[in-house]
Design an enzyme around this catalytic site. Structure first.
Site, PDB file in Angstrom:
ATOM      1  N   GLY A 114       0.779  -1.223   0.000  1.00  0.00           N
ATOM      2  CA  GLY A 114       0.000   0.000   0.000  1.00  0.00           C
ATOM      3  C   GLY A 114       0.811   1.273   0.000  1.00  0.00           C
ATOM      4  N   GLU A 146       4.528  -6.226   0.483  1.00  0.00           N
ATOM      5  CA  GLU A 146       3.944  -6.592  -0.805  1.00  0.00           C
ATOM      6  C   GLU A 146       3.387  -5.376  -1.541  1.00  0.00           C
ATOM      7  OE1 GLU A 146      -0.349  -8.212   0.733  1.00  0.00           O
ATOM      8  OE2 GLU A 146       1.345  -9.591   0.966  1.00  0.00           O
ATOM      9  N   PRO A 147       4.255  -4.482  -2.005  1.00  0.00           N
ATOM     10  CA  PRO A 147       3.806  -3.286  -2.736  1.00  0.00           C
ATOM     11  C   PRO A 147       3.338  -3.633  -4.144  1.00  0.00           C
ATOM     12  CG  PRO A 147       6.188  -3.425  -2.747  1.00  0.00           C
ATOM     13  CD  PRO A 147       5.714  -4.542  -1.869  1.00  0.00           C
ATOM     14  N   GLY A 148       2.353  -2.904  -4.614  1.00  0.00           N
ATOM     15  CA  GLY A 148       1.891  -3.057  -5.994  1.00  0.00           C
ATOM     16  C   GLY A 148       1.925  -1.726  -6.719  1.00  0.00           C
ATOM     17  N   ARG A 149       1.145  -0.773  -6.208  1.00  0.00           N
ATOM     18  CA  ARG A 149       1.059   0.560  -6.812  1.00  0.00           C
ATOM     19  C   ARG A 149       2.440   1.194  -6.975  1.00  0.00           C
ATOM     20  NH1 ARG A 149      -3.346   3.733  -6.462  1.00  0.00           N
ATOM     21  NH2 ARG A 149      -4.107   2.416  -4.748  1.00  0.00           N
ATOM     22  N   TYR A 196     -13.162   6.294  -7.099  1.00  0.00           N
ATOM     23  CA  TYR A 196     -12.513   6.788  -5.884  1.00  0.00           C
ATOM     24  C   TYR A 196     -12.402   8.306  -5.820  1.00  0.00           C
ATOM     25  CZ  TYR A 196     -10.761   1.930  -5.949  1.00  0.00           C
ATOM     26  OH  TYR A 196     -10.647   0.566  -6.010  1.00  0.00           O
ATOM     27  N   CYS A 233     -22.521   7.198 -20.725  1.00  0.00           N
ATOM     28  CA  CYS A 233     -23.683   7.964 -20.291  1.00  0.00           C
ATOM     29  C   CYS A 233     -23.853   7.878 -18.775  1.00  0.00           C
ATOM     30  CB  CYS A 233     -24.933   7.452 -21.002  1.00  0.00           C
ATOM     31  SG  CYS A 233     -26.375   8.510 -20.741  1.00  0.00           S
ATOM     32  N   GLU A 234     -22.874   8.423 -18.061  1.00  0.00           N
ATOM     33  CA  GLU A 234     -22.870   8.473 -16.599  1.00  0.00           C
ATOM     34  C   GLU A 234     -22.230   9.803 -16.189  1.00  0.00           C
ATOM     35  OE1 GLU A 234     -23.541   5.963 -14.244  1.00  0.00           O
ATOM     36  OE2 GLU A 234     -23.827   4.197 -15.516  1.00  0.00           O
ATOM     37  N   TYR A 270      -3.776  -0.179 -11.454  1.00  0.00           N
ATOM     38  CA  TYR A 270      -5.237  -0.246 -11.427  1.00  0.00           C
ATOM     39  C   TYR A 270      -5.871   0.551 -12.566  1.00  0.00           C
ATOM     40  CZ  TYR A 270      -3.843  -1.856  -6.852  1.00  0.00           C
ATOM     41  OH  TYR A 270      -3.224  -2.536  -5.843  1.00  0.00           O
TER      42      TYR A 270
END
Length: 422
Positions: free
Chosen positions: A235, A270-273, A319, A344-345, A373
């Site tokens: 994280g 365990e980093p991802g970003r 987010y 269309c949102e 992501y």
């Protein structure tokens, strides 16, 4: 403490070559994801330098592309997988069983079936269970291998409530119930560790919550004893806003070790970003420009419609995430610009009334920090095909960059491939 690592601590959107990105958009079309494998390797090297005595696993869910997984593997990181599909992809990308950790969150039966089947050929694979139920289901399938317990430490943090995992009941075994569960599991499994994860995008004030989580995990490790590792999750945040400072990774690593304290086990992260976010950009082209209201040319907000949307990059809609946006075509006087997709949102917006050069139809925009992501959360909602992705890396000669297609652009015909006619 850490050695020299190539590349800047953070790569801003302004650091990408506008000419290079424009050439890629012209050749491969838009919307287009561009991933720099050199930057992936630099970020991996920075993590290994900051955590030299720890196990560093890449959180595969951030970007599962084969080219990225192979770059991460070659850089020396292991793989932390959140699904059976990620386990299969990691194995296919060349990770060995002892490089792999499967963190099961309320796993479907098919996931457990696939993982246990793959474990029979890769016995060093580690499974992390977050519920007594999951342990029972593993036992029923004949799994008696390396097991870790996911702990709910009652401490969570993250850039948004939807990714704050550490204190939510969905994740892990309540802290005070872990010793009994772990002791009972030792009879049937090779219990090797405990695991916790505070959340995603942790930086700034959130770091105190991360340290508290690590301290609690250290206390638990000393209580239960006889562990191979203590995994305190990942994280680690990256700066999405232009003026936001980069994470001081060495200081975070020092604080993590200090908070963990003296344990007879290896620290694991365990980093991802952190590995992939600033290694990727999304290219999109303006197709519609309209003023919001009447008024003077330089002050009236305008809506710039683009060919990417929430189906291409979901983070802003889901987010309220900020991503830097740069007009690669021209520098013009600034005005308030809302960048909107074709879905269309009302949520299908990349920004609202952000000062930027006045857009014109055909302009090429780059969206920064799209490597984490981004493609992973792309969908075919509105029957919109998913975009293409190209990867670039330095040529062996050092004279330029090689570019190749990593994922083909999805076709309209492919949207109905799984449908069955009567």
């Amino acid at each position: 403490m850490s050695g020299e690592v190539a590349g800047p601590t953070v790569r801003r959107l302004a650091d990408w070559s506008a000419a290079d990105l424009s050439e890629l958009a012209d050749e491969y079309g838009t919307p287009l994801y561009v991933t720099d494998l050199d930057r992936v390797r630099e970020n991996a090297a920075r993590l290994l330098a900051a955590f030299p005595d720890a196990e560093v696993h890449y959180a595969v869910k951030a970007h599962t592309g084969r080219a990225v997984l192979e770059a991460v593997r070659d850089a020396g990181l292991g793989a932390e997988c959140a699904s059976a599909g990620e386990v299969v992809r990691a194995l296919d990308a060349g990770f060995r069983g002892d490089d792999l950790q499967y963190t099961a969150v309320n796993p479907p039966a098919e996931d457990l079936d696939v993982v246990v089947d793959r474990w029979r050929a890769a016995r060093e694979l580690t499974v992390v269970a977050g519920a007594r139920d999951t342990i029972d289901r593993l036992r029923d399938r004949g799994f008696d291998g390396r097991l870790a317990i996911r702990v709910n430490p009652g401490v969570g943090a993250g850039h948004h409530e939807k990714v704050t995992t550490g204190g939510h009941a969905k994740f892990g075994v309540p802290y005070d119930r872990v010793p009994e569960l772990l002791a009972g599991a030792r009879a049937d499994f090779d219990v090797v560790g405990i695991h916790a994860h505070a959340g995603s995008g942790i930086s700034g004030e959130d770091l105190s919550a991360h340290r508290e989580l690590v301290a609690r995990m250290g206390e638990l490790a000393r209580d239960v004893g006889d562990l191979e590792f203590v995994d305190v999750g990942g994280g680690f945040g990256v700066p999405y806003r232009e003026a936001e400072p980069p994470l001081d990774l060495d200081s975070v690593a020092d604080a993590t070790r200090e908070a963990l304290g003296d344990v007879d086990a290896t620290l694991a992260v365990e980093p991802g970003r952190y590995v992939v976010a600033d290694a990727g950009v999304l290219l999109t082209r303006v197709n519609t420009v309209k003023p919001v209201d009447e008024g003077s040319e330089g002050t009236v907000p305008v809506v710039a419609g683009v060919d990417a949307g929430m189906t291409t990059l979901l983070r802003p809609a889901m987010y309220d995430a900020y991503h830097a946006i740069r007009n690669l075509t021209a520098e013009r006087p600034e005005r308030p610009v809302t960048v909107a997709g074709p879905v269309c949102e009302t949520a299908d917006l990349f920004c609202e009334e952000r000062p930027m050069p006045t857009p014109r139809r055909g302009d090429l925009l780059a969206v920064g920090n799209a490597g984490a992501y981004g493609y992973e959360m792309a969908s075919t909602y509105n029957s919109r095909p998913r975009p293409a992705e190209v990867v670039r890396e330095s040529e062996a000669s050092g004279t330029g960059h090689a570019v190749r297609v990593a994922r083909e652009r999805e076709s309209l015909d492919a949207l109905t491939d799984l449908e069955v006619d009567r």
